[in-house]
Design an enzyme around this catalytic site. Structure first.
Site, PDB file in Angstrom:
ATOM      1  N   TYR A 159       3.895  -4.738   9.528  1.00  0.00           N
ATOM      2  CA  TYR A 159       3.864  -3.269   9.515  1.00  0.00           C
ATOM      3  C   TYR A 159       5.125  -2.719  10.186  1.00  0.00           C
ATOM      4  O   TYR A 159       5.726  -1.748   9.728  1.00  0.00           O
ATOM      5  CB  TYR A 159       2.637  -2.743  10.259  1.00  0.00           C
ATOM      6  CG  TYR A 159       1.317  -2.846   9.553  1.00  0.00           C
ATOM      7  CD1 TYR A 159       1.082  -3.785   8.556  1.00  0.00           C
ATOM      8  CD2 TYR A 159       0.263  -2.016   9.896  1.00  0.00           C
ATOM      9  CE1 TYR A 159      -0.136  -3.889   7.931  1.00  0.00           C
ATOM     10  CE2 TYR A 159      -0.970  -2.093   9.268  1.00  0.00           C
ATOM     11  CZ  TYR A 159      -1.170  -3.040   8.301  1.00  0.00           C
ATOM     12  OH  TYR A 159      -2.383  -3.141   7.680  1.00  0.00           O
TER      13      TYR A 159
ATOM     14  N   HIS B 265       0.842  -1.199   0.000  1.00  0.00           N
ATOM     15  CA  HIS B 265       0.000   0.000   0.000  1.00  0.00           C
ATOM     16  C   HIS B 265       0.879   1.253   0.000  1.00  0.00           C
ATOM     17  O   HIS B 265       0.685   2.176   0.801  1.00  0.00           O
ATOM     18  CB  HIS B 265      -0.950  -0.017   1.194  1.00  0.00           C
ATOM     19  CG  HIS B 265      -1.922  -1.157   1.150  1.00  0.00           C
ATOM     20  ND1 HIS B 265      -3.218  -1.036   0.691  1.00  0.00           N
ATOM     21  CD2 HIS B 265      -1.781  -2.467   1.465  1.00  0.00           C
ATOM     22  CE1 HIS B 265      -3.824  -2.202   0.736  1.00  0.00           C
ATOM     23  NE2 HIS B 265      -2.972  -3.096   1.202  1.00  0.00           N
TER      24      HIS B 265
END
Length: 319
Positions: A297, A40
């Site tokens: 992440y 992303h």
């Protein structure tokens, strides 16, 4: 090393291990974009407020759900590792938010699919490998993973909208709301758009970003934050299983996006929307993919933070 499989040991003891580094290496691939997220990578920063109606306060101690207004910083993004990819070709769109109250922070990272295709990190890794290998490998993968049925049913009917403002974004994983007595309620949530569909006359690489920017010049963009309450027969630890549609739903209030910035200029670029950063009154389930997301992440954040620092030092030396 961030070992993801340790989180899944309770429910998926037989699943092979996969690390955060392996996930991020795979998402990064051969095309490395220094200083950007490995997944992303393309996005824009947003900001606004959440106006809670108090309907959820009896289920959670979190101040966010008491009647009142809370500010947030967030990020719209599209799937993929290319920060310059064309908006309209991305298969998945995402909405991440962070709320800060006193010493507490509440991160939310949502995607357009309501469920994952698989139930554990190893199978998710194999799914990503198959996607990189092409259509035949993807077909083989899904044939060997019957747990993907709910995801494939959603995918078959899904039609991307022409605007980031008219998509529905889902929590993907389940969480627990915890009330004043310590009672837990498993929930999933979604941001349901209140904006009316309209044509997008932008067709360039930044079509979705430009449409949102134009829309925000006219009025704020709003979403209803809706929670679905699990019943005892629902498995909150399996992100591939969709809960029945007759479950109780509660509207917690309205999320209002008031402004945006390019991600390199805005505050969201340097933030890690780790979905396990939760406030009092909201806790994580044992869902192994939820914990794998947090670890991946962190690894992506570590890499881009190091690159940004190195690039800044290099630019300083060149001056």
């Amino acid at each position: 090393m961030l070992a993801l499989a340790c989180y899944s040991a309770v429910s998926l003891a037989a699943a092979p291990t996969v690390t955060a580094q392996q996930f991020v290496d795979l998402q990064q691939g051969d095309s490395e974009f220094s200083g950007f997220r490995r997944a992303h990578a393309k996005g824009i920063c947003i900001a606004g407020e959440f106006n809670a109606n108090g309907n959820l306060s009896k289920f959670s101690q979190s101040d966010l759900f008491a009647k009142g207004v809370s500010k947030f910083i967030g990020r719209f993004s599209i799937a993929g590792n290319n920060p310059y990819a064309p908006d309209l070709k991305a298969p998945v769109r995402s909405l991440a938010l962070t709320f800060v109250s006193g010493a507490e922070r509440f991160n939310i990272a949502m995607n357009t699919p309501p469920v994952m295709a698989v139930s554990n990190p190893h199978s998710f890794y194999q799914q990503l490998v198959a996607i990189k290998q092409g259509t035949e490998a993807v077909q083989t993968f899904f044939a060997e993973h019957p747990e993907s049925a709910d995801f494939l049913a959603w995918k078959r009917d899904y039609q991307p909208t022409p605007s980031l403002a008219t998509e529905t974004y889902h929590s993907i994983n389940a969480f627990y709301l915890v009330d004043e007595q310590g009672q837990r309620q498993a929930v999933r949530w979604q941001m349901a758009p209140l904006a009316k569909p309209q044509a997008n006359h932008h067709d360039g690489a930044d079509a979705l970003q430009n449409e949102l920017a134009e829309r925000l010049l006219q009025a704020p963009v709003e979403f209803a934050w809706q929670f679905t309450l699990a019943e005892p027969s629902d498995d909150e630890n399996d992100p591939a299983k969709r809960w029945p549609s007759d479950r109780t739903k509660i509207n917690a209030g309205t999320l209002t996006i008031e402004r945006w910035q390019g991600q390199l200029e805005g505050p969201c670029h340097g933030m890690n929307f780790d979905p396990l950063v939760l406030p009092t009154g909201v806790t994580a389930t044992a869902d192994p993919i939820l914990h794998a997301r947090s670890a991946a992440y962190a690894e992506s954040y570590r890499r881009r933070a190091k690159e940004q620092l190195v690039n800044a030092v290099k630019e300083s030396d060149d001056e």
